[in-house]
Design an enzyme around this catalytic site. Structure first.
Site, PDB file in Angstrom:
ATOM      1  N   HIS A 103       0.826  -1.212   0.000  1.00  0.00           N
ATOM      2  CA  HIS A 103       0.000   0.000   0.000  1.00  0.00           C
ATOM      3  C   HIS A 103       0.861   1.263   0.000  1.00  0.00           C
ATOM      4  O   HIS A 103       0.436   2.296  -0.515  1.00  0.00           O
ATOM      5  CB  HIS A 103      -0.961   0.000   1.189  1.00  0.00           C
ATOM      6  CG  HIS A 103      -2.144  -0.890   0.990  1.00  0.00           C
ATOM      7  ND1 HIS A 103      -3.416  -0.556   1.400  1.00  0.00           N
ATOM      8  CD2 HIS A 103      -2.254  -2.105   0.407  1.00  0.00           C
ATOM      9  CE1 HIS A 103      -4.254  -1.533   1.073  1.00  0.00           C
ATOM     10  NE2 HIS A 103      -3.568  -2.494   0.480  1.00  0.00           N
ATOM     11  N   HIS A 132      -1.866 -12.699  -2.194  1.00  0.00           N
ATOM     12  CA  HIS A 132      -3.013 -12.936  -1.305  1.00  0.00           C
ATOM     13  C   HIS A 132      -2.991 -14.339  -0.716  1.00  0.00           C
ATOM     14  O   HIS A 132      -3.878 -14.687   0.057  1.00  0.00           O
ATOM     15  CB  HIS A 132      -4.331 -12.683  -2.046  1.00  0.00           C
ATOM     16  CG  HIS A 132      -4.660 -11.239  -2.199  1.00  0.00           C
ATOM     17  ND1 HIS A 132      -5.411 -10.742  -3.237  1.00  0.00           N
ATOM     18  CD2 HIS A 132      -4.333 -10.165  -1.438  1.00  0.00           C
ATOM     19  CE1 HIS A 132      -5.531  -9.422  -3.107  1.00  0.00           C
ATOM     20  NE2 HIS A 132      -4.879  -9.054  -2.028  1.00  0.00           N
ATOM     21  N   THR A 133      -1.984 -15.132  -1.091  1.00  0.00           N
ATOM     22  CA  THR A 133      -1.764 -16.393  -0.375  1.00  0.00           C
ATOM     23  C   THR A 133      -1.515 -16.112   1.106  1.00  0.00           C
ATOM     24  O   THR A 133      -1.763 -16.957   1.957  1.00  0.00           O
ATOM     25  CB  THR A 133      -0.573 -17.160  -0.987  1.00  0.00           C
ATOM     26  OG1 THR A 133      -0.443 -18.419  -0.328  1.00  0.00           O
ATOM     27  CG2 THR A 133       0.734 -16.396  -0.832  1.00  0.00           C
ATOM     28  N   THR A 192      -6.661 -18.673   1.501  1.00  0.00           N
ATOM     29  CA  THR A 192      -6.086 -20.017   1.459  1.00  0.00           C
ATOM     30  C   THR A 192      -6.207 -20.700   2.821  1.00  0.00           C
ATOM     31  O   THR A 192      -6.525 -20.058   3.824  1.00  0.00           O
ATOM     32  CB  THR A 192      -4.596 -19.962   1.056  1.00  0.00           C
ATOM     33  OG1 THR A 192      -3.857 -19.275   2.079  1.00  0.00           O
ATOM     34  CG2 THR A 192      -4.407 -19.240  -0.273  1.00  0.00           C
ATOM     35  N   ASN A 243      -3.803 -21.957   4.627  1.00  0.00           N
ATOM     36  CA  ASN A 243      -2.735 -21.554   5.548  1.00  0.00           C
ATOM     37  C   ASN A 243      -2.300 -20.136   5.213  1.00  0.00           C
ATOM     38  O   ASN A 243      -1.375 -19.926   4.422  1.00  0.00           O
ATOM     39  CB  ASN A 243      -1.544 -22.514   5.470  1.00  0.00           C
ATOM     40  CG  ASN A 243      -0.493 -22.200   6.525  1.00  0.00           C
ATOM     41  OD1 ASN A 243      -0.548 -21.154   7.180  1.00  0.00           O
ATOM     42  ND2 ASN A 243       0.479 -23.081   6.689  1.00  0.00           N
ATOM     43  N   ASP A 259       2.874 -19.540  -0.768  1.00  0.00           N
ATOM     44  CA  ASP A 259       2.970 -20.600  -1.770  1.00  0.00           C
ATOM     45  C   ASP A 259       2.025 -20.258  -2.922  1.00  0.00           C
ATOM     46  O   ASP A 259       1.548 -19.129  -3.007  1.00  0.00           O
ATOM     47  CB  ASP A 259       2.653 -21.974  -1.154  1.00  0.00           C
ATOM     48  CG  ASP A 259       1.296 -22.003  -0.445  1.00  0.00           C
ATOM     49  OD1 ASP A 259       0.414 -21.180  -0.804  1.00  0.00           O
ATOM     50  OD2 ASP A 259       1.114 -22.843   0.456  1.00  0.00           O
TER      51      ASP A 259
END
Length: 250
Positions: A42, A163-164, A180, A182, A187
């Site tokens: 950001h 965003h994982t 996700t 986790n 990943d």
């Protein structure tokens, strides 16, 4: 774009390495990698290529920028980082916040994003409204990341894979939940989950689903879902470009 990185002193380089070690410890202890990555993104994502304003230059610490709706919750990150910054005053806020994003990815198991020091702090925050809106589609993503920031379609999809890490909070964004299983592991599961459709307990924003309906974005989603190494390589390049918008341009 070619870069002409400034030469920093040995003392400054030492300050960067000390900050890196402190950030590793903080992020591991507090499990705050998603928050630090969001702070870095950001901070940088306000860059406007036409006016050469905004970007990763330390203005996120200002109350004015922290009050922008898209930055809800980032005051927590700024407060968490301040004790380290006070201990290492040599490093600029601009470098420090971008270094926090690099370390967040590394600590979470992601690729080692290169880091070049030398950003100088700027006093004036950018105007509100330059960050992407999660409720909008591919045209909006290209307007913000492409026309405004100067990034490519590949960069857009690779960065979306960030965003994982993390989750949305209803009180900050109006959305709730992780992308996700986790949310502290970096990943390629953002892409595999996106391709497998809606699942209870997992989030898919309109801006995520836009990647599947766009003929240029979707093949990249499929590529990264099938090949984590390819995702890491392209993510590393995209994160580096984002973190250096408006910095060291030759």
């Amino acid at each position: 774009m070619a870069k002409n990185y400034p030469v920093v002193s040995a003392e400054y380089q030492e300050a960067v390495e000390k900050a890196r070690q402190k950030l590793r410890a903080l992020i591991a202890e507090k499990s705050c990698a998603p928050l630090m990555l969001r702070l870095a993104w950001h901070s940088a994502g306000t860059f406007d290529v036409s006016s050469k304003t905004g970007g990763p230059f330390g203005t996120m610490k200002t109350p004015a920028e922290l009050s922008h709706a898209a930055n809800a919750g980032l005051d927590i990150a700024v407060r968490m980082l301040e004790p380290i910054k006070e201990e290492i005053p040599t490093i600029s806020y601009a470098d420090f916040y971008q270094l926090a994003g690099v370390v967040a990815v590394e600590v979470s198991g992601g690729p080692a994003v290169p880091f070049h020091p030398g950003r100088e702090d700027k006093p004036a925050p950018p105007p509100e409204g330059r960050l992407p809106d999660a409720t909008k589609g591919s045209d909006h993503l290209r307007q913000v990341f492409g026309a405004q920031m100067g990034l490519s379609d590949q960069d857009i999809v690779a960065l979306s894979g960030g965003h994982t890490l993390g989750r949305c909070h209803k009180e900050r964004s109006g959305f709730e939940g992780p992308w996700t299983r986790n949310p502290l592991q970096f990943d390629n599961s953002y892409f595999t989950e996106l391709l497998s459709g809606d699942k209870e307990g997992l989030l898919q924003l309109p801006s995520d689903k836009a990647l599947l309906s766009d003929p240029a974005f979707c093949p990249l989603v499929e590529k990264y879902a099938a090949d984590e190494k390819a995702f890491f390589e392209d993510y590393k390049e995209a994160h580096l470009k984002l973190s250096e918008l408006g910095f060291a341009d030759a």
